[in-house]
Scaffold this active site. Structure first.
Site, PDB file in Angstrom:
ATOM      1  N   ALA A 251      -0.965  -2.061   2.154  1.00 51.49           N
ATOM      2  CA  ALA A 251      -0.709  -3.514   1.066  1.00 51.49           C
ATOM      3  C   ALA A 251      -1.869  -4.411   0.726  1.00 51.49           C
ATOM      4  O   ALA A 251      -2.033  -4.526  -0.701  1.00 51.49           O
ATOM      5  CB  ALA A 251       0.785  -3.794   1.258  1.00 51.49           C
TER       6      ALA A 251
ATOM      7  N   THR B 104      -2.761  -6.987  -3.142  1.00 45.27           N
ATOM      8  CA  THR B 104      -2.682  -8.505  -3.432  1.00 45.27           C
ATOM      9  C   THR B 104      -3.523  -9.028  -4.625  1.00 45.27           C
ATOM     10  O   THR B 104      -2.530  -9.623  -5.685  1.00 45.27           O
ATOM     11  CB  THR B 104      -2.195  -9.022  -2.439  1.00 45.27           C
ATOM     12  OG1 THR B 104      -3.804  -9.432  -1.687  1.00 45.27           O
ATOM     13  CG2 THR B 104      -1.509  -8.836  -1.177  1.00 45.27           C
TER      14      THR B 104
ATOM     15  N   ASP C 116       1.213   2.025  -5.306  1.00 45.67           N
ATOM     16  CA  ASP C 116       1.310   1.569  -6.388  1.00 45.67           C
ATOM     17  C   ASP C 116       1.101   2.518  -7.338  1.00 45.67           C
ATOM     18  O   ASP C 116       0.767   2.300  -8.966  1.00 45.67           O
ATOM     19  CB  ASP C 116       1.033   0.552  -6.565  1.00 45.67           C
ATOM     20  CG  ASP C 116      -0.717  -0.185  -5.068  1.00 45.67           C
ATOM     21  OD1 ASP C 116      -1.130   0.948  -5.291  1.00 45.67           O
ATOM     22  OD2 ASP C 116      -0.514  -0.653  -4.979  1.00 45.67           O
TER      23      ASP C 116
ATOM     24  N   HIS D 174       3.582   7.500   2.172  1.00 46.05           N
ATOM     25  CA  HIS D 174       4.515   6.388   2.088  1.00 46.05           C
ATOM     26  C   HIS D 174       4.356   6.909   0.821  1.00 46.05           C
ATOM     27  O   HIS D 174       5.969   6.593   0.137  1.00 46.05           O
ATOM     28  CB  HIS D 174       4.366   5.464   2.252  1.00 46.05           C
ATOM     29  CG  HIS D 174       4.161   4.487   3.925  1.00 46.05           C
ATOM     30  ND1 HIS D 174       3.348   3.842   3.809  1.00 46.05           N
ATOM     31  CD2 HIS D 174       4.397   5.848   5.031  1.00 46.05           C
ATOM     32  CE1 HIS D 174       3.834   4.152   5.584  1.00 46.05           C
ATOM     33  NE2 HIS D 174       3.901   4.799   5.786  1.00 46.05           N
TER      34      HIS D 174
ATOM     35  N   CYS E  23      21.180  12.066 -10.400  1.00 48.78           N
ATOM     36  CA  CYS E  23      20.551  13.162 -10.890  1.00 48.78           C
ATOM     37  C   CYS E  23      20.817  13.787 -12.295  1.00 48.78           C
ATOM     38  O   CYS E  23      22.761  13.857 -11.937  1.00 48.78           O
ATOM     39  CB  CYS E  23      20.315  13.700  -9.116  1.00 48.78           C
ATOM     40  SG  CYS E  23      19.479  15.340  -9.950  1.00 48.78           S
TER      41      CYS E  23
ATOM     42  N   CYS F 241      22.173  17.335 -10.372  1.00 46.75           N
ATOM     43  CA  CYS F 241      23.208  17.617  -9.811  1.00 46.75           C
ATOM     44  C   CYS F 241      24.621  16.403  -8.983  1.00 46.75           C
ATOM     45  O   CYS F 241      25.302  16.957  -8.007  1.00 46.75           O
ATOM     46  CB  CYS F 241      22.722  17.736  -8.375  1.00 46.75           C
ATOM     47  SG  CYS F 241      21.650  16.973  -7.360  1.00 46.75           S
TER      48      CYS F 241
ATOM     49  N   SER G 151      -1.902  -4.960   8.284  1.00 45.12           N
ATOM     50  CA  SER G 151      -1.360  -5.251   9.356  1.00 45.12           C
ATOM     51  C   SER G 151      -1.426  -3.932  10.434  1.00 45.12           C
ATOM     52  O   SER G 151      -1.385  -4.749  11.779  1.00 45.12           O
ATOM     53  CB  SER G 151       0.132  -5.878   9.237  1.00 45.12           C
ATOM     54  OG  SER G 151       1.132  -5.321   8.607  1.00 45.12           O
TER      55      SER G 151
ATOM     56  N   ASN H  86      -9.315  -7.498   7.242  1.00 50.25           N
ATOM     57  CA  ASN H  86      -7.948  -7.511   6.672  1.00 50.25           C
ATOM     58  C   ASN H  86      -7.726  -9.313   7.661  1.00 50.25           C
ATOM     59  O   ASN H  86      -8.770  -9.354   8.503  1.00 50.25           O
ATOM     60  CB  ASN H  86      -7.079  -7.264   7.391  1.00 50.25           C
ATOM     61  CG  ASN H  86      -5.816  -7.275   7.176  1.00 50.25           C
ATOM     62  OD1 ASN H  86      -5.265  -6.174   5.951  1.00 50.25           O
ATOM     63  ND2 ASN H  86      -4.889  -7.371   8.495  1.00 50.25           N
TER      64      ASN H  86
HETATM   65  P1  NAD Z   1       1.207  -5.221   5.498  1.00 52.85           P
HETATM   66  O1  NAD Z   1       2.315  -6.216   4.482  1.00 52.85           O
HETATM   67  O2  NAD Z   1       1.665  -5.055   6.922  1.00 52.85           O
HETATM   68  O3  NAD Z   1       0.012  -6.239   5.098  1.00 52.85           O
HETATM   69  C1  NAD Z   1      -1.309  -6.377   4.622  1.00 52.85           C
HETATM   70  C2  NAD Z   1      -2.237  -7.228   4.858  1.00 52.85           C
HETATM   71  O4  NAD Z   1      -3.178  -7.251   4.249  1.00 52.85           O
HETATM   72  C3  NAD Z   1      -1.390  -8.601   5.818  1.00 52.85           C
HETATM   73  O5  NAD Z   1      -2.037  -8.890   7.333  1.00 52.85           O
HETATM   74  C4  NAD Z   1      -2.430  -9.718   5.082  1.00 52.85           C
HETATM   75  O6  NAD Z   1      -2.826 -10.959   5.629  1.00 52.85           O
HETATM   76  C5  NAD Z   1      -3.934  -8.530   4.545  1.00 52.85           C
HETATM   77  N1  NAD Z   1      -4.038  -8.894   3.043  1.00 52.85           N
HETATM   78  C6  NAD Z   1      -3.316  -9.201   2.072  1.00 52.85           C
HETATM   79  N2  NAD Z   1      -3.975  -9.402   0.885  1.00 52.85           N
HETATM   80  C7  NAD Z   1      -5.592 -10.093   1.255  1.00 52.85           C
HETATM   81  C8  NAD Z   1      -6.746 -10.317   0.867  1.00 52.85           C
HETATM   82  N3  NAD Z   1      -6.940  -9.922  -0.301  1.00 52.85           N
HETATM   83  N4  NAD Z   1      -8.157  -9.586   1.478  1.00 52.85           N
HETATM   84  C9  NAD Z   1      -7.637  -9.386   3.150  1.00 52.85           C
HETATM   85  N5  NAD Z   1      -6.548  -9.582   3.754  1.00 52.85           N
HETATM   86  C10 NAD Z   1      -5.185  -9.088   2.903  1.00 52.85           C
HETATM   87  O7  NAD Z   1       0.782  -3.933   3.934  1.00 52.85           O
HETATM   88  P2  NAD Z   1       1.191  -2.294   5.208  1.00 52.85           P
HETATM   89  O8  NAD Z   1       0.179  -2.467   6.246  1.00 52.85           O
HETATM   90  O9  NAD Z   1       0.428  -2.171   4.467  1.00 52.85           O
HETATM   91  O10 NAD Z   1       2.519  -1.917   5.464  1.00 52.85           O
HETATM   92  C11 NAD Z   1       3.761  -2.207   4.054  1.00 52.85           C
HETATM   93  C12 NAD Z   1       4.083  -1.171   3.900  1.00 52.85           C
HETATM   94  O11 NAD Z   1       4.487  -1.522   2.884  1.00 52.85           O
HETATM   95  C13 NAD Z   1       3.508   0.236   3.571  1.00 52.85           C
HETATM   96  O12 NAD Z   1       4.123   0.850   4.226  1.00 52.85           O
HETATM   97  C14 NAD Z   1       3.423   0.129   2.409  1.00 52.85           C
HETATM   98  O13 NAD Z   1       4.252   1.283   1.810  1.00 52.85           O
HETATM   99  C15 NAD Z   1       4.315  -1.127   1.941  1.00 52.85           C
HETATM  100  N6  NAD Z   1       4.168  -1.433   0.943  1.00 52.85           N
HETATM  101  C16 NAD Z   1       3.065  -1.176  -0.177  1.00 52.85           C
HETATM  102  C17 NAD Z   1       2.946  -2.143  -1.318  1.00 52.85           C
HETATM  103  C18 NAD Z   1       2.097  -1.485  -2.441  1.00 52.85           C
HETATM  104  O14 NAD Z   1       1.588  -0.116  -2.667  1.00 52.85           O
HETATM  105  N7  NAD Z   1       0.811  -2.208  -2.836  1.00 52.85           N
HETATM  106  C19 NAD Z   1       3.457  -3.420  -1.289  1.00 52.85           C
HETATM  107  C20 NAD Z   1       4.171  -3.642  -0.496  1.00 52.85           C
HETATM  108  C21 NAD Z   1       4.315  -2.882   0.372  1.00 52.85           C
END
Ligand code: NAD
Length: 250
Positions: free
Chosen positions: A26, A30, A108, A125, A158, A161, A200, A224
């Site tokens: 994720a 961001t 996304d 996912h 749906c 069904c 993470s 990260n």
């Molecule tokens: P997580 O939320 O557990 O961890 C995200 C990590 O990214 C954090 O440690 C944070 O400090 C770091 N981070 C955020 N912005 C950053 C930046 N600009 N530069 C450097 N580091 C940055 O995310 P995860 O490990 O992907 O797990 C979350 C679950 O939730 C996943 O399974 C995913 O499917 C889902 N998810 C997806 C989205 C998406 O599709 N964009 C968004 C939220 C959650």
């Protein structure tokens, strides 16, 4: 090592690699305006109750949770989000012929929107771009179901069904798709350089791809903002902003 020197070293590793495998989370999105779950501004960090919307047990049992989930999908930031410099760097990596696989935990669709080929992206996912029927397995475009919300349905069933519809994502408590995970793990084992970006590394089994790549002899890089449980086995850990740093290393 000074961060700038470390970035130079990682750039050298990427340049000399033939099969770079990238695992994104994720954090790469961001900077496109989509909050992560566990970062300092994460959805769950700010509202622990929000986790229920991503839990299949609550979703299947409680129509109120489903209504909230549909409202959240209606305003999901993914509809407006644009890929950022981090996503674009991975498109460049593919154009240079180095991207062996792009494993993403994200739902996304931004890697494909940025221009990575769909066949190179392994969505472990699932995706929010589609809906799936939990009874008959029918799948269709998310936007068509969102239109039904706008015309007054709050928990659209749906149309084939009458079963419960959900985004085609893997919620907590739901089984992963074994073939997709196998493909991701196989790719990790084939990497000569493995880069984990914006994750993470707390969600299994995919977090285990880091050790799989390392055991198979790949150089491991973690980019990260916060520490991860795999920092100790990484060859380089870069706690930098992804949008600035990923273009510099790839
Ligand atoms: P997580 O939320 O557990 O961890 C995200 C990590 O990214 C954090 O440690 C944070 O400090 C770091 N981070 C955020 N912005 C950053 C930046 N600009 N530069 C450097 N580091 C940055 O995310 P995860 O490990 O992907 O797990 C979350 C679950 O939730 C996943 O399974 C995913 O499917 C889902 N998810 C997806 C989205 C998406 O599709 N964009 C968004 C939220 C959650």
């Amino acid at each position: 090592m000074h961060p700038a020197a470390l970035i130079d070293a990682v750039r050298g590793w990427v340049a000399s690699s033939e099969r770079v495998v990238v695992l994104t989370g994720a954090g790469i999105s961001t900077e496109s305006g989509i909050p992560d779950f566990r970062g300092p501004q994460g959805v769950w960090t700010r509202d622990p109750q929000a986790e229920k919307l991503s839990d299949i047990r609550y979703y299947m049992a409680d129509a109120e949770i489903r209504k909230k989930a549909w409202q959240a999908r209606l305003v999901h930031p993914a509809w407006e989000a644009q890929p950022n410099a981090g996503h674009e760097a991975l498109v460049d990596l593919e154009r240079r012929g180095k991207l062996h696989a792009l494993i993403t935990q994200n739902i996304d669709g931004l890697h494909q929107k940025a221009g990575n080929s769909p066949e190179r992206v392994i969505e472990v996912h699932g995706t929010v771009m589609k809906v799936v029927c939990m009874r008959c397995g029918w799948k269709g475009p998310m936007q068509e179901t969102l239109v039904r919300l706008l015309t007054g349905e709050d928990d659209p069933p749906c149309t084939l069904c009458g079963g419960i519809l959900k985004s085609d994502t893997i919620s907590f408590g739901q089984n992963l798709v074994p073939e997709v995970i196998e493909r991701a793990m196989r790719s990790a084992a084939e990497a000569d350089c493995f880069i984990a970006v914006g994750t993470s590394l707390q969600v299994y089994p995919i977090a285990g791809a880091v050790s799989t790549a390392k055991s198979a002899g790949a150089r491991v890089v973690i980019l990260n903002a916060e520490p991860t449980p795999f920092d100790d086995i990484a060859d380089a850990v870069l706690a930098e902003a992804i949008g600035k740093t990923l273009p510099r290393i790839v």
